[in-house]
Design a protein around this motif. Structure first.
Motif, PDB file in Angstrom:
ATOM      1  N   VAL A   1       0.970  -0.840   5.606  1.00 14.60           N
ATOM      2  CA  VAL A   1       0.665  -1.515   4.338  1.00 14.60           C
ATOM      3  C   VAL A   1       1.931  -1.530   3.495  1.00 14.60           C
ATOM      4  O   VAL A   1       2.795  -0.675   3.641  1.00 14.60           O
ATOM      5  CB  VAL A   1      -0.451  -0.812   3.522  1.00 14.60           C
ATOM      6  CG1 VAL A   1      -1.803  -1.021   4.150  1.00 14.60           C
ATOM      7  CG2 VAL A   1      -0.134   0.664   3.327  1.00 14.60           C
ATOM      8  N   ASP A   2       1.977  -2.539   2.582  1.00 13.41           N
ATOM      9  CA  ASP A   2       3.100  -2.610   1.652  1.00 13.41           C
ATOM     10  C   ASP A   2       2.892  -1.579   0.558  1.00 13.41           C
ATOM     11  O   ASP A   2       1.812  -1.502  -0.024  1.00 13.41           O
ATOM     12  CB  ASP A   2       3.172  -4.010   1.018  1.00 13.41           C
ATOM     13  CG  ASP A   2       3.636  -5.042   2.038  1.00 13.41           C
ATOM     14  OD1 ASP A   2       4.344  -4.656   2.977  1.00 13.41           O
ATOM     15  OD2 ASP A   2       3.255  -6.220   1.896  1.00 13.41           O
ATOM     16  N   ILE A   3       3.927  -0.813   0.305  1.00 12.89           N
ATOM     17  CA  ILE A   3       3.900   0.056  -0.871  1.00 12.89           C
ATOM     18  C   ILE A   3       5.104  -0.297  -1.725  1.00 12.89           C
ATOM     19  O   ILE A   3       5.893  -1.164  -1.349  1.00 12.89           O
ATOM     20  CB  ILE A   3       3.911   1.560  -0.483  1.00 12.89           C
ATOM     21  CG1 ILE A   3       5.077   1.853   0.471  1.00 12.89           C
ATOM     22  CG2 ILE A   3       2.597   1.958   0.163  1.00 12.89           C
ATOM     23  CD1 ILE A   3       5.297   3.325   0.715  1.00 12.89           C
ATOM     24  N   GLU A   4       5.218   0.356  -2.875  1.00 14.55           N
ATOM     25  CA  GLU A   4       6.249  -0.021  -3.854  1.00 14.55           C
ATOM     26  C   GLU A   4       7.641  -0.147  -3.232  1.00 14.55           C
ATOM     27  O   GLU A   4       8.329  -1.132  -3.454  1.00 14.55           O
ATOM     28  CB  GLU A   4       6.278   0.990  -4.997  1.00 14.55           C
ATOM     29  CG  GLU A   4       5.606   0.449  -6.254  1.00 14.55           C
ATOM     30  CD  GLU A   4       5.520   1.491  -7.343  1.00 14.55           C
ATOM     31  OE1 GLU A   4       6.573   2.065  -7.685  1.00 14.55           O
ATOM     32  OE2 GLU A   4       4.408   1.725  -7.838  1.00 14.55           O
ATOM     33  N   ASP A   5       8.018   0.882  -2.456  1.00 12.62           N
ATOM     34  CA  ASP A   5       9.364   0.818  -1.883  1.00 12.62           C
ATOM     35  C   ASP A   5       9.293   0.678  -0.359  1.00 12.62           C
ATOM     36  O   ASP A   5       9.610   1.599   0.376  1.00 12.62           O
ATOM     37  CB  ASP A   5      10.182   2.060  -2.284  1.00 12.62           C
ATOM     38  CG  ASP A   5       9.363   3.338  -2.165  1.00 12.62           C
ATOM     39  OD1 ASP A   5       8.149   3.226  -1.915  1.00 12.62           O
ATOM     40  OD2 ASP A   5       9.943   4.437  -2.309  1.00 12.62           O
ATOM     41  N   GLY A   6       8.807  -0.481   0.057  1.00 12.33           N
ATOM     42  CA  GLY A   6       8.815  -0.781   1.487  1.00 12.33           C
ATOM     43  C   GLY A   6       7.439  -0.735   2.130  1.00 12.33           C
ATOM     44  O   GLY A   6       6.449  -1.087   1.519  1.00 12.33           O
ATOM     45  N   LYS A   7       7.403  -0.321   3.377  1.00 10.52           N
ATOM     46  CA  LYS A   7       6.158  -0.306   4.131  1.00 10.52           C
ATOM     47  C   LYS A   7       5.802   1.119   4.523  1.00 10.52           C
ATOM     48  O   LYS A   7       6.668   1.964   4.717  1.00 10.52           O
ATOM     49  CB  LYS A   7       6.322  -1.138   5.412  1.00 10.52           C
ATOM     50  CG  LYS A   7       6.302  -2.635   5.161  1.00 10.52           C
ATOM     51  CD  LYS A   7       6.119  -3.369   6.488  1.00 10.52           C
ATOM     52  CE  LYS A   7       6.113  -4.881   6.312  1.00 10.52           C
ATOM     53  NZ  LYS A   7       5.027  -5.354   5.457  1.00 10.52           N
ATOM     54  N   LYS A   8       4.490   1.353   4.629  1.00  8.28           N
ATOM     55  CA  LYS A   8       4.047   2.669   5.059  1.00  8.28           C
ATOM     56  C   LYS A   8       3.186   2.477   6.301  1.00  8.28           C
ATOM     57  O   LYS A   8       2.227   1.695   6.288  1.00  8.28           O
ATOM     58  CB  LYS A   8       3.242   3.324   3.943  1.00  8.28           C
ATOM     59  CG  LYS A   8       2.840   4.746   4.282  1.00  8.28           C
ATOM     60  CD  LYS A   8       1.952   5.324   3.190  1.00  8.28           C
ATOM     61  CE  LYS A   8       1.510   6.714   3.596  1.00  8.28           C
ATOM     62  NZ  LYS A   8       0.310   7.131   2.883  1.00  8.28           N
ATOM     63  N   GLU A   9       3.547   3.190   7.365  1.00  6.22           N
ATOM     64  CA  GLU A   9       2.769   3.064   8.594  1.00  6.22           C
ATOM     65  C   GLU A   9       1.504   3.927   8.487  1.00  6.22           C
ATOM     66  O   GLU A   9       1.580   5.109   8.155  1.00  6.22           O
ATOM     67  CB  GLU A   9       3.606   3.505   9.810  1.00  6.22           C
ATOM     68  CG  GLU A   9       2.840   3.279  11.114  1.00  6.22           C
ATOM     69  CD  GLU A   9       3.714   3.459  12.356  1.00  6.22           C
ATOM     70  OE1 GLU A   9       4.366   4.505  12.450  1.00  6.22           O
ATOM     71  OE2 GLU A   9       3.721   2.545  13.200  1.00  6.22           O
ATOM     72  N   ILE A  10       0.359   3.325   8.773  1.00  2.00           N
ATOM     73  CA  ILE A  10      -0.892   4.076   8.664  1.00  2.00           C
ATOM     74  C   ILE A  10      -1.505   4.316  10.041  1.00  2.00           C
ATOM     75  O   ILE A  10      -1.922   5.421  10.350  1.00  2.00           O
ATOM     76  CB  ILE A  10      -1.892   3.349   7.750  1.00  2.00           C
ATOM     77  CG1 ILE A  10      -1.283   3.236   6.345  1.00  2.00           C
ATOM     78  CG2 ILE A  10      -3.208   4.121   7.682  1.00  2.00           C
ATOM     79  CD1 ILE A  10      -2.185   2.659   5.316  1.00  2.00           C
ATOM     80  N   LEU A  11      -1.550   3.277  10.866  1.00  2.00           N
ATOM     81  CA  LEU A  11      -2.047   3.478  12.235  1.00  2.00           C
ATOM     82  C   LEU A  11      -0.848   3.602  13.167  1.00  2.00           C
ATOM     83  O   LEU A  11       0.068   2.775  13.135  1.00  2.00           O
ATOM     84  CB  LEU A  11      -2.951   2.324  12.673  1.00  2.00           C
ATOM     85  CG  LEU A  11      -4.237   2.112  11.873  1.00  2.00           C
ATOM     86  CD1 LEU A  11      -5.126   1.076  12.553  1.00  2.00           C
ATOM     87  CD2 LEU A  11      -5.003   3.401  11.635  1.00  2.00           C
ATOM     88  N   ARG A  12      -0.875   4.643  14.008  1.00  3.86           N
ATOM     89  CA  ARG A  12       0.294   4.929  14.842  1.00  3.86           C
ATOM     90  C   ARG A  12      -0.087   4.966  16.307  1.00  3.86           C
ATOM     91  O   ARG A  12       0.031   5.981  16.973  1.00  3.86           O
ATOM     92  CB  ARG A  12       0.875   6.289  14.453  1.00  3.86           C
ATOM     93  CG  ARG A  12       1.297   6.337  12.996  1.00  3.86           C
ATOM     94  CD  ARG A  12       1.576   7.737  12.582  1.00  3.86           C
ATOM     95  NE  ARG A  12       2.004   7.783  11.195  1.00  3.86           N
ATOM     96  CZ  ARG A  12       2.404   8.889  10.592  1.00  3.86           C
ATOM     97  NH1 ARG A  12       2.441  10.023  11.260  1.00  3.86           N
ATOM     98  NH2 ARG A  12       2.759   8.861   9.335  1.00  3.86           N
ATOM     99  N   GLY A  13      -0.597   3.841  16.778  1.00  2.00           N
ATOM    100  CA  GLY A  13      -0.912   3.747  18.201  1.00  2.00           C
ATOM    101  C   GLY A  13      -2.343   4.160  18.501  1.00  2.00           C
ATOM    102  O   GLY A  13      -2.578   5.233  19.051  1.00  2.00           O
ATOM    103  N   VAL A  14      -3.288   3.286  18.129  1.00  2.00           N
ATOM    104  CA  VAL A  14      -4.707   3.577  18.365  1.00  2.00           C
ATOM    105  C   VAL A  14      -5.150   2.898  19.659  1.00  2.00           C
ATOM    106  O   VAL A  14      -4.888   1.707  19.858  1.00  2.00           O
ATOM    107  CB  VAL A  14      -5.584   3.087  17.191  1.00  2.00           C
ATOM    108  CG1 VAL A  14      -7.060   3.389  17.473  1.00  2.00           C
ATOM    109  CG2 VAL A  14      -5.135   3.722  15.886  1.00  2.00           C
ATOM    110  N   ASP A  15      -5.812   3.655  20.510  1.00  2.00           N
ATOM    111  CA  ASP A  15      -6.401   3.110  21.735  1.00  2.00           C
ATOM    112  C   ASP A  15      -7.893   3.387  21.724  1.00  2.00           C
ATOM    113  O   ASP A  15      -8.317   4.515  21.486  1.00  2.00           O
ATOM    114  CB  ASP A  15      -5.781   3.774  22.968  1.00  2.00           C
ATOM    115  CG  ASP A  15      -4.346   3.341  23.185  1.00  2.00           C
ATOM    116  OD1 ASP A  15      -4.134   2.161  23.501  1.00  2.00           O
ATOM    117  OD2 ASP A  15      -3.445   4.192  22.975  1.00  2.00           O
ATOM    118  N   LEU A  16      -8.665   2.323  21.974  1.00  2.00           N
ATOM    119  CA  LEU A  16     -10.119   2.470  21.878  1.00  2.00           C
ATOM    120  C   LEU A  16     -10.766   1.304  22.618  1.00  2.00           C
ATOM    121  O   LEU A  16     -10.293   0.174  22.527  1.00  2.00           O
ATOM    122  CB  LEU A  16     -10.518   2.426  20.397  1.00  2.00           C
ATOM    123  CG  LEU A  16     -11.972   2.620  20.021  1.00  2.00           C
ATOM    124  CD1 LEU A  16     -12.387   4.069  20.269  1.00  2.00           C
ATOM    125  CD2 LEU A  16     -12.166   2.280  18.541  1.00  2.00           C
ATOM    126  N   ALA A  17     -11.824   1.579  23.355  1.00  2.00           N
ATOM    127  CA  ALA A  17     -12.575   0.493  23.987  1.00  2.00           C
ATOM    128  C   ALA A  17     -14.060   0.713  23.713  1.00  2.00           C
ATOM    129  O   ALA A  17     -14.588   1.793  23.972  1.00  2.00           O
ATOM    130  CB  ALA A  17     -12.312   0.456  25.488  1.00  2.00           C
TER     131      ALA A  17
END
Lengths: 376, 252
Positions: free
Chosen positions: B13-29
């Motif tokens: 997501v965009d935050i004030e100073d750049g981007k913040k990674e929230i999901l870091r490689g989700v695997d699901l079926a």
């Protein structure tokens, strides 16, 4: 003396030709008034077609008679010109204690976009009378009108004015309303068509206890100028006013102006007032000016306030609707429809509510496509 | 039989100073007929997963894929995803002033089916769906979610689940803020939906409470933007007893 105190006068000398720098003219593109401010005399008239319920008298009176009736006076040049050039005025007279069950509907239409037309209308609602009066403007003209509405003691008036002009019409209208003691007045303005519309509503009270509700809806398309100015003069104690105007804008050069002036005079203790203006901007290239003004000369009041907001679509609303399968266009249409619906529903005349909602739909088709399903 | 597959999904997501990674490689079926619970502490990214699958514009997909029977979901618009069979019951359903529930439901149904529902049977269907979640029928004439209590908003989400009957329902913390009676009503609605047999549910929750009413087939523990552990219903019981502490410590 601030611009919150317009000087009522029939004398043209008291209303000099505006330059465009005046506070009350600064938003209006004077060049597009097509000579209305020059005051060229004209015999042309709008076609008048009215459903007149029994008990109402509609007749022509001279401008002098209109003045003798105690009508509200012009507060700007175009309205003074309308009285000076308008010849005879039309008097709509609802006698005292007459309760109308059917609305009085007047359809005014212009047939020639080059006709300069001056109009002068007086509406008199007698004491304890109850009436709904609708003026509907269609076709095309270069029209300036002054309308004076005098509401008697304890009377109840619903007054609607619909501007459904063709794209090339120019309409300058001044509506002066005097609210009698304990009278209840609801006004409704809808401006959807025309090239330039500028409606000025001035309200004053003739005694305590008057209760005013003013509603408005406008929709400015590309290159269209729609301006609504209102001045509520709380010149009597224990009076009320509640104003809600909502506008939509779309297309390059669409310009809306809303100026809401409220004056609470020293004498006006115990009054209550609130005014709201909201604008929804649908596309780039639009401009919505929204200026609420409140001038308070006494603190001994129940309440006074205002709110103004201009914004674009709410992404969360659109996401919610789209997440249910509704297309982006349809979601936008629903949101705009919803935005105006609560104003339209206050009119209380189903036939007119339907027609206005249909007119809003038609506006929306330009940008967001035709509706998927009919609207309940 | 359909499968919703999430592969190595990365979301920012965009935050004030750049981007913040929230999901870091989700695997699901998730397959038709299955119920998956995703459980995790606050801020672990559970809701981000739900909104990313639904297509909320706030989230930027930076890597990975989401497919529905092999078809790319991420290239679809939000409404296309819904028409492909996805449904998201939101934690905070949005108010839409001036649009009645009745008009909203009918418009959504029409959009999903490609034709307007038959008026007579539709009104009855709407009334039945409201009756089932003990929602007064008067709500049909009210504006969407406007002035609804928290519980009423959640019931309204379940009414939509019932009427729109998607293939895949993602329920984002539908249980939070509900009292026990409302929780039962909402759970019964989800269970009716599941009882059709070929429907899939992705149930996102912070609490184990709702899992007493809705039995999941699989439980995934979500921590730090990815799935930290997977198991059967017994994993929920373990979380009930031990909380998220050990996962949070491991991830930190």
């Amino acid at each position: 003396m601030s611009h919150l105190h317009p000087v009522p006068s029939y004398e043209l000398a008291n209303h000099p030709l505006p330059t465009g720098r005046e506070e009350v003219w600064r938003f209006t593109p004077l060049k597009r008034l097509r000579g209305l401010l020059d005051g060229k005399p004209s015999d042309a008239r709008l076609k008048w077609d009215a459903d007149v319920p029994e008990g109402v008298i509609v007749r022509e009176i001279s401008a002098d008679e209109a003045a003798e009736l105690g009508e509200t006076k012009p507060t700007d040049r175009p309205s003074a010109l309308a009285v000076a050039n308008g010849g005879d005025a039309v008097l709509v007279d609802v006698p005292a204690e007459t309760e109308l069950t059917e609305p009085l509907i007047v359809r005014l239409s212009g047939t020639n976009p080059d006709d300069v037309i001056w109009g002068h209308i007086v509406v008199r609602i007698g004491r304890h009378a109850k009436a709904t009066v609708v003026f509907e403007h269609n076709g095309s003209a270069i029209y300036s009108a002054t309308t004076s509405v005098v509401v008697g003691e304890g009377a109840n008036l619903d007054l609607a004015s619909l501007q459904l002009w063709e794209d090339d019409a120019v309409h300058l209208g001044q509506v002066g309303i005097r609210v009698g003691r304990d009278a209840q007045v609801r006004t409704f303005q809808a401006s959807l068509g025309g090239d330039l519309i500028r409606i000025v509503e001035n309200v004053e009270y003739d005694g305590p206890g008057g209760d005013l509700k003013m509603y408005g809806l406008y929709f400015a398309d590309a290159a269209q100028h729609i301006e609504h100015r209102l001045f509520v003069d709380h010149n009597q104690p224990h009076t009320k006013s509640n104003v809600v105007y909502k506008g939509g804008l779309q297309g390059k050069g669409a310009h809306s102006v809303w100026v809401g002036d409220v004056l609470i005079r020293k004498i006006a203790e115990g009054i209550e007032t609130y005014e709201t203006n909201r604008n929804l901007v649908l596309t780039d290239g639009c401009r919505a000016d929204s200026v609420p003004n409140l001038e308070i000369e006494t603190g001994e009041i129940v309440g006074a306030g205002h709110a103004s907001a201009t914004g674009r679509f709410d992404d969360e609303q659109l996401f919610y609707l789209q997440s249910r399968g509704i297309t982006s266009d349809e979601a936008r249409r629903l949101v705009v429809h919803g935005f105006f619906a609560d104003i339209v529903r206050r009119i209380g005349i189903p036939e007119i509510e339907q027609r206005l909602l249909a007119a809003v739909e038609l506006e929306l088709e330009q940008n967001v496509g035709a509706p998927l399903v009919g609207v309940a | 039989m359909a499968t919703l597959e999430v592969k190595n999904l990365h979301v920012s997501v965009d935050i004030e100073d750049g981007k913040k990674e929230i999901l870091r490689g989700v695997d699901l079926a998730v397959k038709s007929g299955e119920t998956h619970a995703i459980m995790g502490p606050n801020g672990s990214g559970k809701s981000t997963l739900a909104y990313s699958i639904a297509g909320h514009p706030k989230y930027t997909i930076t890597g990975g894929a989401v497919t529905l029977d092999g078809v790319d979901v991420l290239s679809m618009t939000v409404d296309e995803r819904a028409r492909a069979g996805l449904f998201l019951a939101m934690q905070y359903p949005v108010e839409v002033p001036g649009v009645s529930v009745s008009n909203f439901l009918r418009t959504a149904k029409t959009a999903l089916d490609g034709e307007a529902p038959k008026l007579r049977t539709w009104v009855k269907e709407v009334n039945d769906a409201m009756d089932k979640v003990s929602m007064d029928r008067d709500f049909a004439t009210r504006n969407v979610n406007e002035g609804f209590s928290g519980g009423e908003k959640k019931r309204h989400e379940i009414v939509q689940l019932e009427l729109l009957n998607p293939k895949f329902a993602i329920l984002d913390e539908t249980d939070s803020g509900l009292d026990i009676d409302a929780l039962k009503v909402v759970s019964e609605g989800v269970n009716r939906f599941r009882s059709q047999g070929d429907r899939a549910v992705l149930l996102i929750t912070h609490y184990t409470r709702i899992l007493r009413y809705i039995q999941p087939d699989y439980v995934h523990v979500f921590v730090g933007g990815r799935i930290a552990e997977e198991g059967g219903p017994e994993l929920a019981e373990q979380l009930e007893a031990e909380g998220y502490d050990k996962y949070v410590r491991v991830s930190a």
